[in-house]
Design an enzyme around this catalytic site. Sequence first.
Site, PDB file in Angstrom:
ATOM      1  N   GLU A   1       9.594  -6.127  -4.718  1.00 30.17           N
ATOM      2  CA  GLU A   1       8.453  -6.773  -4.074  1.00 30.17           C
ATOM      3  C   GLU A   1       8.651  -8.281  -4.060  1.00 30.17           C
ATOM      4  OE1 GLU A   1       5.268  -8.388  -2.460  1.00 30.17           O
ATOM      5  OE2 GLU A   1       5.744  -6.248  -2.290  1.00 30.17           O
ATOM      6  N   ALA A   2       8.463  -8.888  -2.888  1.00 33.83           N
ATOM      7  CA  ALA A   2       8.663 -10.337  -2.756  1.00 33.83           C
ATOM      8  C   ALA A   2       7.588 -11.134  -3.477  1.00 33.83           C
ATOM      9  CB  ALA A   2       8.703 -10.722  -1.275  1.00 33.83           C
TER      10      ALA A   2
ATOM     11  N   ALA B   1       2.617   1.144   7.965  1.00 29.57           N
ATOM     12  CA  ALA B   1       1.874   1.205   9.232  1.00 29.57           C
ATOM     13  C   ALA B   1       2.751   0.954  10.444  1.00 29.57           C
ATOM     14  CB  ALA B   1       0.719   0.206   9.209  1.00 29.57           C
TER      15      ALA B   1
ATOM     16  N   HIS C   1      -4.947  -5.890  11.665  1.00 31.86           N
ATOM     17  CA  HIS C   1      -4.553  -4.482  11.665  1.00 31.86           C
ATOM     18  C   HIS C   1      -3.250  -4.244  12.431  1.00 31.86           C
ATOM     19  CE1 HIS C   1      -9.162  -3.473  11.344  1.00 31.86           C
ATOM     20  NE2 HIS C   1      -8.666  -3.955  10.221  1.00 31.86           N
TER      21      HIS C   1
ATOM     22  N   THR D   1       0.819  -1.207   0.000  1.00 25.25           N
ATOM     23  CA  THR D   1       0.000   0.000   0.000  1.00 25.25           C
ATOM     24  C   THR D   1       0.856   1.261   0.000  1.00 25.25           C
ATOM     25  OG1 THR D   1      -1.617  -1.271   1.274  1.00 25.25           O
ATOM     26  CG2 THR D   1      -1.945   1.108   1.148  1.00 25.25           C
ATOM     27  N   ALA D   2       1.808   1.355   0.934  1.00 23.28           N
ATOM     28  CA  ALA D   2       2.647   2.549   1.023  1.00 23.28           C
ATOM     29  C   ALA D   2       3.703   2.581  -0.073  1.00 23.28           C
ATOM     30  CB  ALA D   2       3.318   2.614   2.395  1.00 23.28           C
TER      31      ALA D   2
ATOM     32  N   ASN E   1      -7.485  -7.351   1.725  1.00 21.76           N
ATOM     33  CA  ASN E   1      -8.300  -6.981   2.884  1.00 21.76           C
ATOM     34  C   ASN E   1      -9.776  -6.853   2.515  1.00 21.76           C
ATOM     35  OD1 ASN E   1      -8.564  -4.480   1.606  1.00 21.76           O
ATOM     36  ND2 ASN E   1      -7.052  -3.466   2.900  1.00 21.76           N
TER      37      ASN E   1
ATOM     38  N   MET F   1      -6.055   1.135   6.661  1.00 16.59           N
ATOM     39  CA  MET F   1      -5.654   1.293   5.268  1.00 16.59           C
ATOM     40  C   MET F   1      -5.652   2.748   4.807  1.00 16.59           C
ATOM     41  SD  MET F   1      -7.082  -0.476   1.757  1.00 16.59           S
ATOM     42  CE  MET F   1      -8.799  -0.084   2.054  1.00 16.59           C
TER      43      MET F   1
END
Length: 602
Positions: free
Chosen positions: A37-38, A571, A538, A16-17, A94, A583
């Site tokens: 990115e994995a 986060a 979360h 997301t970030a 999510n 999110m």
Amino acid sequence: MEASNNYDFIIVGGGTAGLVLANRLSEDSNIRVLLLEAGEDRVSDPRVTTPLLYPTLMGTDTDWDIVTEPQAALHNKTIRLPLGRTLDGSSAVNGQVFLATSKLNIDTWGELGNPGWDWDVLAPYFRKSFTLDLPPPDTRVHGHYHLDHVDPEVNGANGPIRVSFPGDTDNPFPKAWVNTMRGLGHGISGDPFSGNVTGAFTNAASVDSTTRQRSDANTGYLKPVQDRKNLVVITGAHVQRVILNGSFPEVVATGVQYLHNGETKTAHAKREVILSAGTIHSPKILELSGIGDPELLSSLGIPVIVANKYVGENLQDHPMTGLSFEVQDGLKTLDDLLRQDATATESAMKDYAESRSGPLATGGVISYALLGLEDTLPDDLLPHTSELTDEHPLLPAQLKYYTLILQTPSEATATFCGQASQGNFGAEAGSSLLQSGFLPGNYFTIAVYNLQPLSRGSVHIRSVDAFDAVKLDPGYLRHPLDLEMLARHMAYVSTIVSQEPLASLLKPGGRRNASAPVDNSIESMKEYVKKTTLSSWHPTSTCAMLPIELGGVVNSRLVVHGTRNLRVVDASIFPLITRANPMATVYAVAERAADLIKEDFA
């Protein structure tokens, strides 16, 4: 563009970030950005794009599928924590709930020693990240979902993430939910993006109102700019460590080492390395790189570059449980879909394929309420002192914050979510409300989340192998007040289901979920909570943005303490968990972080 070894910025984690940063930092065509990115790119996977199919991703290769340590306060139960392992991160897996946290929450971040962080600063970044598609006031949808509380002035109008409300009016439960809560005095007090709101409402979701598909960081931020020649995205790249030179407090990140297609590679950063690997994996990478508790690192033979015992600490999550109630005969719920009934599944797939309608077109949760405690806590349970005060230097300030919340009528301590299906509470290693072992019949579930937990957990590496699973201990209900609060909120569920018009939708004397308490006493509810509590998915706060003397890992500009050019943006930097699903706040923080980075290199 061919990938090379040298970049201005290297972003670790395409979630997301990370995708927000990739978009914003590559706006300058002279800046070369590498994103690692994995996971793989699942942008066309129907399990990702179809709003209600996200539970089918749990336990697949799109999920990190992390299992906690046995939780002492939950009868030593282990809990699975699904996290997105894909180009999108958890915005791809999510339930799509899109809500801002509260003004008090963000203002407190700043008061903890983070200048430049308060609601007035962050609110524009919420709006920058999304576009709200609001049905016109004269439509049936607008009235059915009671959308009169929505204020366009505090919502986004031109952002990359498309946010909407359900498009059908066949489901009677959302309307009954709002009217029931209004009857109990819990009408919504304002727009959720105003920063000051309590009460019940139909929540917005990150679903495109035109396509009725999930709107996420990949579709919103990456795909529109993926052809930029100065942006390189490599999937299937497992970062092993950040390469660090120098000594405290001037450590310099010069690049990263990663494994791709079975080959160990190195990429070099001229300006910065940015960790956006999430609450679980950002502290993991810091520890593998030599930043963390010196005792832990030395025991594993990792050279200590920056000694900071708070890396991986301060872990927070919203513990969650709930109750399910059988509904009146003839009412449609999602239970047949959950049981994989062939007729129901075929019908839902047909509706979605032909008209983007039906149950598959709606996100996981649409009926929401932010409530304070209806009961009164005994004086000896108020958070004046705690046996945990010395565990973390932030805790005294957190106790002050918690006490302020209890004294502030506009602050909620729990989320109540209504869902037309049964829950799977109490599973031995449950990770989802939507899983297995379903009862016959149709149900309505009220799930309750503790929004302001005092318990703290941790996540740490077990070895020097980057592929080894972390040791994750959320410490659910470790603090006695968390159990007390969650049990008392759960006791209020019986009041909600007894109130009209919701009561008329439920079957009198109908079945309830397994393990449901036989009475509504606080002691019975405590036992039920200990048996059935799960994660709300979360996790936050393991690389907290705080002064180092308060247990911080990054400073107010998100730079890791003791380094010059290593940042964390996800986060994990939240010093206190959000008062809602995180999110939307992750998007806002990432947008703000992009501007901070640009300022620092202007």
